[in-house]
Scaffold this motif. Structure first.
Motif, PDB file in Angstrom:
ATOM      1  N   ALA A  11      84.704  -0.474  43.251  1.00 50.87           N
ATOM      2  CA  ALA A  11      83.969  -0.306  41.991  1.00 50.87           C
ATOM      3  C   ALA A  11      82.475  -0.162  42.236  1.00 50.87           C
ATOM      4  O   ALA A  11      81.802   0.647  41.582  1.00 50.87           O
ATOM      5  N   GLU A  12      81.944  -0.925  43.182  1.00 48.02           N
ATOM      6  CA  GLU A  12      80.520  -0.826  43.482  1.00 48.02           C
ATOM      7  C   GLU A  12      80.187   0.521  44.126  1.00 48.02           C
ATOM      8  O   GLU A  12      79.167   1.143  43.801  1.00 48.02           O
ATOM      9  N   SER A  13      81.044   0.992  45.008  1.00 48.96           N
ATOM     10  CA  SER A  13      80.815   2.318  45.603  1.00 48.96           C
ATOM     11  C   SER A  13      80.816   3.396  44.536  1.00 48.96           C
ATOM     12  O   SER A  13      79.975   4.307  44.559  1.00 48.96           O
ATOM     13  N   LEU A  14      81.744   3.313  43.595  1.00 50.66           N
ATOM     14  CA  LEU A  14      81.828   4.320  42.540  1.00 50.66           C
ATOM     15  C   LEU A  14      80.650   4.217  41.582  1.00 50.66           C
ATOM     16  O   LEU A  14      80.213   5.225  41.017  1.00 50.66           O
ATOM     17  N   ARG A  15      80.118   3.008  41.396  1.00 47.67           N
ATOM     18  CA  ARG A  15      78.897   2.866  40.591  1.00 47.67           C
ATOM     19  C   ARG A  15      77.741   3.605  41.245  1.00 47.67           C
ATOM     20  O   ARG A  15      76.900   4.211  40.570  1.00 47.67           O
ATOM     21  N   GLN A  16      77.700   3.574  42.584  1.00 45.68           N
ATOM     22  CA  GLN A  16      76.593   4.186  43.307  1.00 45.68           C
ATOM     23  C   GLN A  16      76.712   5.709  43.415  1.00 45.68           C
ATOM     24  O   GLN A  16      75.702   6.389  43.622  1.00 45.68           O
ATOM     25  N   ALA A  17      77.920   6.246  43.311  1.00 47.58           N
ATOM     26  CA  ALA A  17      78.124   7.681  43.557  1.00 47.58           C
ATOM     27  C   ALA A  17      77.199   8.568  42.728  1.00 47.58           C
ATOM     28  O   ALA A  17      76.527   9.459  43.282  1.00 47.58           O
TER      29      ALA A  17
END
Length: 294
Positions: A193-199
């Protein structure tokens, strides 16, 4: 879902096959030599991506000749990009850097440069020179961004903030220089979820090229000690493929994607053990995308 892959993109820019040759020019990093910190990034062991012909005891020219000999057996008509890869390749005075870069460009069949560095190690003086250099040869400046989360950057001892990365990318892009970025998915404390927030945050940067790869735990690194004491989640192949599909779908479509994984030597890799070469992973990813009609 379609994406712009680096192989197709680079073939469109040259009328012949080109290959990167990695060069170890003898640099260090400001978070290794005490300028900012010591110990370097917690995940980093440069042996994991330095081929045998990289030898900092040899000159730039000698390393390029060794690299050309390595590749010429398979592709005798190849041209080359000198890839200043190991450590921070702008971490010196501008005149010193000029001599190294120009030495590389003077080598036969070298048609451009790729310079890997940190966002806190690029001066305006150097960018002035790189802007001029970009007018006469092919040039990519590639920044290690790693994460858009400042808590993560502190945890991995990166020594700079995401704001610093954004500023460096913008300053380089404004000079008309092809600008690359590098991101690691699965860093400690960052779930999917954090990676996808950063994308979309990464996608909003004026990057031309993006490299992505999974977190690997390498022997002898501070991260290996952390993993031994307090194991954290590492992605399986299936989990990572699902994450990459979602991550890429959040990126702008004109962004060139150079890679999705890294493959460290088995003798240095603690985890995860996927047993896949880079192209094998990419084939699995593309198959999964087709199955999902992405």
């Amino acid at each position: 879902m379609k994406y712009r892959d680096f192989g197709t993109w680079i073939r469109e820019r040259f009328p012949y096959r080109v290959q990167k040759i990695s060069v170890d020019a003898g640099f260090t990093c400001p978070n290794r030599d005490g300028h900012i910190s010591t110990g370097g990034c917690t995940f980093c062991n440069n042996q994991t991506f330095s081929p045998a012909f990289c030898n900092r005891n040899k000159s730039v020219s000698e390393q390029l000749e060794d690299g050309k000999a390595f590749f010429a057996r398979k592709y005798p008509s190849m041209k080359y990009l000198a890839y200043f890869q190991s450590y921070t390749n702008t971490y010196a005075g501008t005149e010193t850097l000029k001599r190294m870069y120009e030495e590389a460009l003077d080598a036969d069949d070298v048609v451009g440069l790729v310079i890997g560095t940190r966002p806190d190690c690029v001066s305006d003086d150097l960018l002035d020179y790189l802007e001029e250099l970009n007018r006469r040869t092919f040039l990519i400046v590639e920044y290690g961004i790693e994460s858009a989360n400042d808590d993560t950057l502190r945890r991995i001892n990166r020594g700079h903030t995401f704001a610093c990365s954004r500023e460096a990318v913008v300053r380089t892009h404004e000079r008309g220089i092809l600008t690359g970025g590098h991101i690691i998915l699965g860093l400690p404390g960052e779930d999917a979820a954090e990676s996808l927030r950063q994308a979309p945050i990464i996608s909003d940067l004026p990057l031309d090229i993006l490299k992505i790869h999974q977190l690997q735990v390498i022997k002898g690194t501070p991260l290996a000690r952390e993993y031994a004491q307090r194991p954290f989640h590492l992605y399986t192949v299936e989990e990572y493929i699902d994450l990459i599909i979602q991550y890429v779908s959040a990126l702008r479509q004109d962004l060139v994607l150079e890679r999705f994984v890294s493959q460290s030597p088995s003798e240095l890799l603690l985890a995860p053990h996927w047993g896949l070469k880079n192209h094998e992973f990419t084939n699995l990813l593309n198959q999964r995308m087709r199955a999902l009609n992405k």
